[in-house]
Design a protein around this motif. Structure first.
Motif, PDB file in Angstrom:
ATOM      1  N   HIS A  15       0.823  -1.201   0.000  1.00  0.00           N
ATOM      2  CA  HIS A  15       0.000   0.000   0.000  1.00  0.00           C
ATOM      3  C   HIS A  15       0.868   1.268   0.000  1.00  0.00           C
ATOM      4  CE1 HIS A  15      -3.270   2.746   0.934  1.00  0.00           C
ATOM      5  NE2 HIS A  15      -2.607   3.156   2.008  1.00  0.00           N
ATOM      6  N   LEU A  16       1.855   1.310   0.879  1.00  0.00           N
ATOM      7  CA  LEU A  16       2.684   2.510   1.009  1.00  0.00           C
ATOM      8  C   LEU A  16       3.671   2.662  -0.141  1.00  0.00           C
ATOM      9  CD1 LEU A  16       2.789   2.242   4.787  1.00  0.00           C
ATOM     10  CD2 LEU A  16       2.137   4.316   3.596  1.00  0.00           C
ATOM     11  N   HIS A  18       2.939   1.829  -3.137  1.00  0.00           N
ATOM     12  CA  HIS A  18       2.062   2.362  -4.186  1.00  0.00           C
ATOM     13  C   HIS A  18       1.880   3.870  -4.003  1.00  0.00           C
ATOM     14  CE1 HIS A  18      -1.220   2.762  -7.018  1.00  0.00           C
ATOM     15  NE2 HIS A  18      -1.911   3.370  -6.061  1.00  0.00           N
ATOM     16  N   LEU A  19       1.669   4.313  -2.767  1.00  0.00           N
ATOM     17  CA  LEU A  19       1.478   5.745  -2.493  1.00  0.00           C
ATOM     18  C   LEU A  19       2.694   6.565  -2.916  1.00  0.00           C
ATOM     19  CD1 LEU A  19      -0.226   5.990   1.035  1.00  0.00           C
ATOM     20  CD2 LEU A  19      -1.266   6.350  -1.214  1.00  0.00           C
ATOM     21  N   ARG A  20       3.889   6.109  -2.568  1.00  0.00           N
ATOM     22  CA  ARG A  20       5.072   6.914  -2.909  1.00  0.00           C
ATOM     23  C   ARG A  20       5.386   6.839  -4.402  1.00  0.00           C
ATOM     24  NH1 ARG A  20       9.823   3.454   0.209  1.00  0.00           N
ATOM     25  NH2 ARG A  20      10.082   1.916  -1.442  1.00  0.00           N
ATOM     26  N   ARG A  21       5.081   5.715  -5.042  1.00  0.00           N
ATOM     27  CA  ARG A  21       5.298   5.625  -6.498  1.00  0.00           C
ATOM     28  C   ARG A  21       4.300   6.497  -7.257  1.00  0.00           C
ATOM     29  NH1 ARG A  21       6.345  -0.306  -5.921  1.00  0.00           N
ATOM     30  NH2 ARG A  21       4.142  -0.544  -6.337  1.00  0.00           N
ATOM     31  N   ALA A  22       3.160   6.803  -6.620  1.00  0.00           N
ATOM     32  CA  ALA A  22       2.122   7.618  -7.274  1.00  0.00           C
ATOM     33  C   ALA A  22       2.461   9.112  -7.273  1.00  0.00           C
ATOM     34  CB  ALA A  22       0.778   7.390  -6.582  1.00  0.00           C
ATOM     35  N   LEU A  23       3.503   9.504  -6.543  1.00  0.00           N
ATOM     36  CA  LEU A  23       3.899  10.915  -6.542  1.00  0.00           C
ATOM     37  C   LEU A  23       4.394  11.299  -7.944  1.00  0.00           C
ATOM     38  CD1 LEU A  23       5.832  10.928  -3.153  1.00  0.00           C
ATOM     39  CD2 LEU A  23       3.622  12.024  -3.595  1.00  0.00           C
ATOM     40  N   THR A  24       4.052  12.504  -8.366  1.00  0.00           N
ATOM     41  CA  THR A  24       4.466  12.950  -9.704  1.00  0.00           C
ATOM     42  C   THR A  24       5.957  13.282  -9.701  1.00  0.00           C
ATOM     43  OG1 THR A  24       4.067  15.283  -9.234  1.00  0.00           O
ATOM     44  CG2 THR A  24       2.182  13.995 -10.078  1.00  0.00           C
ATOM     45  N   ASP A  25       6.534  13.389 -10.902  1.00  0.00           N
ATOM     46  CA  ASP A  25       7.946  13.768 -11.019  1.00  0.00           C
ATOM     47  C   ASP A  25       8.187  15.117 -10.344  1.00  0.00           C
ATOM     48  OD1 ASP A  25       8.430  11.454 -12.385  1.00  0.00           O
ATOM     49  OD2 ASP A  25       8.527  12.389 -14.366  1.00  0.00           O
ATOM     50  N   LYS A  26       7.256  16.044 -10.551  1.00  0.00           N
ATOM     51  CA  LYS A  26       7.391  17.374  -9.955  1.00  0.00           C
ATOM     52  C   LYS A  26       7.381  17.282  -8.426  1.00  0.00           C
ATOM     53  CE  LYS A  26       5.392  21.987  -9.909  1.00  0.00           C
ATOM     54  NZ  LYS A  26       4.293  22.857 -10.281  1.00  0.00           N
ATOM     55  N   GLN A  27       6.467  16.488  -7.874  1.00  0.00           N
ATOM     56  CA  GLN A  27       6.401  16.300  -6.420  1.00  0.00           C
ATOM     57  C   GLN A  27       7.698  15.671  -5.890  1.00  0.00           C
ATOM     58  OE1 GLN A  27       2.700  14.029  -6.564  1.00  0.00           O
ATOM     59  NE2 GLN A  27       1.717  15.541  -5.219  1.00  0.00           N
ATOM     60  N   GLN A  28       8.226  14.703  -6.650  1.00  0.00           N
ATOM     61  CA  GLN A  28       9.471  14.035  -6.229  1.00  0.00           C
ATOM     62  C   GLN A  28      10.642  15.015  -6.216  1.00  0.00           C
ATOM     63  OE1 GLN A  28      10.263  11.263  -4.884  1.00  0.00           O
ATOM     64  NE2 GLN A  28       8.942   9.605  -5.546  1.00  0.00           N
ATOM     65  N   VAL A  29      10.750  15.851  -7.257  1.00  0.00           N
ATOM     66  CA  VAL A  29      11.847  16.826  -7.338  1.00  0.00           C
ATOM     67  C   VAL A  29      11.751  17.821  -6.194  1.00  0.00           C
ATOM     68  CG1 VAL A  29      12.762  18.758  -8.713  1.00  0.00           C
ATOM     69  CG2 VAL A  29      12.226  16.578  -9.819  1.00  0.00           C
ATOM     70  N   LEU A 165      14.660   8.519   6.219  1.00  0.00           N
ATOM     71  CA  LEU A 165      14.254   9.524   5.232  1.00  0.00           C
ATOM     72  C   LEU A 165      12.969   9.038   4.583  1.00  0.00           C
ATOM     73  CD1 LEU A 165      17.612  10.394   3.394  1.00  0.00           C
ATOM     74  CD2 LEU A 165      16.603  11.476   5.414  1.00  0.00           C
ATOM     75  N   ALA A 166      11.953   9.906   4.522  1.00  0.00           N
ATOM     76  CA  ALA A 166      10.661   9.467   3.988  1.00  0.00           C
ATOM     77  C   ALA A 166       9.841  10.630   3.462  1.00  0.00           C
ATOM     78  CB  ALA A 166       9.866   8.753   5.088  1.00  0.00           C
ATOM     79  N   HIS A 167       8.923  10.292   2.566  1.00  0.00           N
ATOM     80  CA  HIS A 167       7.881  11.230   2.156  1.00  0.00           C
ATOM     81  C   HIS A 167       6.846  11.300   3.280  1.00  0.00           C
ATOM     82  CE1 HIS A 167       9.061  11.565  -2.062  1.00  0.00           C
ATOM     83  NE2 HIS A 167       9.231  10.263  -2.096  1.00  0.00           N
ATOM     84  N   GLU A 168       6.098  12.399   3.327  1.00  0.00           N
ATOM     85  CA  GLU A 168       5.030  12.533   4.332  1.00  0.00           C
ATOM     86  C   GLU A 168       4.024  11.385   4.254  1.00  0.00           C
ATOM     87  OE1 GLU A 168       6.806  16.103   5.375  1.00  0.00           O
ATOM     88  OE2 GLU A 168       6.356  15.563   3.330  1.00  0.00           O
ATOM     89  N   CYS A 169       3.716  10.937   3.039  1.00  0.00           N
ATOM     90  CA  CYS A 169       2.693   9.893   2.860  1.00  0.00           C
ATOM     91  C   CYS A 169       3.112   8.546   3.450  1.00  0.00           C
ATOM     92  CB  CYS A 169       2.345   9.730   1.381  1.00  0.00           C
ATOM     93  SG  CYS A 169       3.697   9.099   0.354  1.00  0.00           S
TER      94      CYS A 169
END
Length: 197
Positions: A15-16, A18-29, A165-169
């Protein structure tokens, strides 16, 4: 209304991821740049001379902007390499702008195994670790291979500080904990620092 999170570790991991892979390129940058700025201003990182990091895969926060900043600050950066004899264990080798990386069997780029570039864990100041999820108590859920669980097992004796290190999601209320799980003392996300202890 948000869906309840699965309690099964495998389902939670899926599940998680999938959430981080769903971030857009712009969001990742944007996330990578914010994280890099945030991390270099975190006191243990600012004081550190030798920092272990990882190269991002599978939607993880991109660590390359942070690595570039650390090099600019004349800090030594180390990357994990799969141990050639001890399955499931990691070695940490020096990583410079000149290092040629080769994908390992997990398709993660790593430096060549050169004993002259190897550093023992007790020479590291900070180890920034990847994770799939973390919770409000600092518990970490990894990819399931146990590499970092083994590496972090005796981090206090080695004297380095483990920082996730992590994304908020990737933050969840509570993770199912296994006996081998090692809680973190800190997690950095693009917007904030989580600290325990």
């Amino acid at each position: 209304m948000s869906q309840p999170l699965p309690l099964d570790r495998h389902a939670l991991r899926q599940h998680l991821r999938h959430l981080r892979r769903a971030l857009t390129d712009k969001q990742q940058v944007q996330a990578a740049d914010l994280l890099a700025e945030h991390a270099v201003n975190f006191a243990p990182v600012a004081r550190a001379a030798r920092i272990a990091l990882f190269l991002s895969v599978d939607g993880e926060l991109n660590t390359r902007p942070l690595i570039a900043k650390l090099w600019q600050m004349n800090k030594q950066v180390y990357l994990p390499v799969l141990h050639p004899f001890a399955a499931g264990h990691l070695l940490f080798l020096c990583y410079t702008p000149e290092t040629v990386l080769t994908p390992n069997k997990l398709r993660i780029p790593e430096p060549p195994l050169d004993i002259r570039q190897l550093t023992p864990l007790d020479r590291l100041d900070v180890m920034m670790v990847p994770l799939v999820a973390f919770d409000r108590d600092g518990q970490r859920l990894g990819m399931g291979g146990g590499f970092y669980d083994r590496t972090l097992q005796n981090w206090r004796q080695h004297g380095f500080l483990p920082v996730g290190l992590a994304h908020e999601c990737q933050q969840v209320e509570r993770l199912p904990v296994a006996e081998w799980d090692v809680p973190l003392t800190a997690v950095l996300t693009p917007s904030r620092l989580w600290q325990w202890e």
